[in-house]
Design a protein around this motif. Structure first.
Motif, mmCIF file in Angstrom:
data_model
loop_
_atom_site.group_PDB
_atom_site.id
_atom_site.type_symbol
_atom_site.label_atom_id
_atom_site.label_comp_id
_atom_site.label_asym_id
_atom_site.label_seq_id
_atom_site.Cartn_x
_atom_site.Cartn_y
_atom_site.Cartn_z
ATOM 1 N N UNK A 146 10.072 8.721 33.812
ATOM 2 C CA UNK A 146 10.599 8.900 35.384
ATOM 3 C C UNK A 146 11.146 9.903 35.785
ATOM 4 N N UNK A 147 11.568 10.909 35.036
ATOM 5 C CA UNK A 147 11.880 12.179 35.512
ATOM 6 C C UNK A 147 10.693 12.947 35.730
ATOM 7 N N UNK A 148 9.687 12.889 34.992
ATOM 8 C CA UNK A 148 8.408 13.753 35.376
ATOM 9 C C UNK A 148 7.760 13.369 36.741
ATOM 10 N N UNK A 149 7.849 11.843 36.762
ATOM 11 C CA UNK A 149 7.256 11.377 38.063
ATOM 12 C C UNK A 149 7.812 11.489 39.173
ATOM 13 N N UNK A 150 9.110 11.882 39.105
ATOM 14 C CA UNK A 150 10.280 12.227 40.222
ATOM 15 C C UNK A 150 9.838 13.735 40.471
ATOM 16 N N UNK A 151 9.875 14.427 39.606
ATOM 17 C CA UNK A 151 9.861 15.959 39.966
ATOM 18 C C UNK A 151 8.217 16.299 40.494
ATOM 19 N N UNK A 152 7.076 15.577 39.905
ATOM 20 C CA UNK A 152 5.729 15.539 40.588
ATOM 21 C C UNK A 152 5.571 15.137 42.020
ATOM 22 N N UNK A 153 6.549 14.058 42.340
ATOM 23 C CA UNK A 153 6.480 13.550 43.686
ATOM 24 C C UNK A 153 7.363 14.478 44.465
ATOM 25 N N UNK A 154 8.458 14.923 44.156
ATOM 26 C CA UNK A 154 8.987 16.106 44.967
ATOM 27 C C UNK A 154 8.154 17.097 45.345
ATOM 28 N N UNK A 155 7.372 17.798 43.940
ATOM 29 C CA UNK A 155 6.642 18.860 44.513
ATOM 30 C C UNK A 155 5.624 18.456 45.381
ATOM 31 N N UNK A 156 4.896 17.202 45.191
ATOM 32 C CA UNK A 156 3.807 16.956 46.334
ATOM 33 C C UNK A 156 4.338 17.085 47.634
ATOM 34 N N UNK A 157 5.499 16.447 47.622
ATOM 35 C CA UNK A 157 6.124 16.157 48.970
ATOM 36 C C UNK A 157 6.634 17.665 49.771
ATOM 37 N N UNK A 158 7.041 18.480 48.847
ATOM 38 C CA UNK A 158 7.236 19.876 49.271
ATOM 39 C C UNK A 158 6.025 20.610 49.818
ATOM 40 N N UNK A 159 5.053 20.438 49.106
ATOM 41 C CA UNK A 159 3.841 21.402 49.391
ATOM 42 C C UNK A 159 2.943 20.663 50.361
ATOM 43 N N UNK A 160 3.214 19.376 50.630
ATOM 44 C CA UNK A 160 2.777 18.724 51.895
ATOM 45 C C UNK A 160 3.414 19.071 53.192
ATOM 46 N N UNK A 161 4.866 19.439 52.863
ATOM 47 C CA UNK A 161 5.516 19.620 54.018
ATOM 48 C C UNK A 161 5.129 20.999 54.249
ATOM 49 N N UNK A 162 4.968 21.967 53.484
ATOM 50 C CA UNK A 162 4.396 23.406 53.598
ATOM 51 C C UNK A 162 3.325 23.408 54.373
ATOM 52 N N UNK A 163 2.336 22.510 53.919
ATOM 53 C CA UNK A 163 1.124 22.516 54.462
ATOM 54 C C UNK A 163 1.038 22.089 56.055
ATOM 55 N N UNK A 164 1.902 21.355 56.288
ATOM 56 C CA UNK A 164 1.979 20.838 57.460
ATOM 57 C C UNK A 164 2.681 21.753 58.395
ATOM 58 N N UNK A 165 3.627 22.663 58.085
ATOM 59 C CA UNK A 165 4.128 23.603 58.773
ATOM 60 C C UNK A 165 3.245 24.654 59.067
ATOM 61 N N UNK A 166 2.449 24.964 58.000
ATOM 62 C CA UNK A 166 1.299 25.967 58.193
ATOM 63 C C UNK A 166 0.467 25.485 59.407
ATOM 64 N N UNK A 167 0.042 24.464 59.173
ATOM 65 C CA UNK A 167 -0.975 23.756 60.233
ATOM 66 C C UNK A 167 -0.683 23.798 61.554
#
Length: 87
Positions: A3-24
């Motif tokens: 559960x901890x690993x899934x939470x961390x990877x979900x958070x990483x995906x979310x953060x990088x998706x936000x970064x990509x959106x701002x870059x776009x």
């Protein structure tokens, strides 16, 4: 631990998706600004056409980047959560 690993990877995906959106959005803003400058300071037809074609290309690329960010959020953040809740 899983559960901890899934939470961390979900958070990483979310953060990088936000970064990509701002870059776009930054690319979209830059492209719009270039069009505005080209219209305002019209010098030659050739330069104007080149600027317009470059702007179209950057808009298409930025929309593709935004779509990737949307996909990451939908599939890696929300869908993973939905799949975990269904089990």
């Amino acid at each position: 631990m899983k559960i901890i690993f899934e939470s961390i990877t979900t958070l990483i995906y979310f953060m990088f998706a936000i970064v990509l959106a701002f870059m776009s959005l930054a690319i979209l803003w830059w492209s719009t600004n270039e069009v505005y400058i080209a219209i305002k300071d019209f010098t030659t037809q050739k330069q104007f056409i080149l600027t317009m074609l470059q702007s179209v290309g950057t808009v298409i690329i930025s929309i593709a980047i935004l779509d990737i960010a949307k996909y990451m959020i939908e599939e890696e953040v929300f869908r993973n959560k939905e799949l975990r809740e269904a089990a």
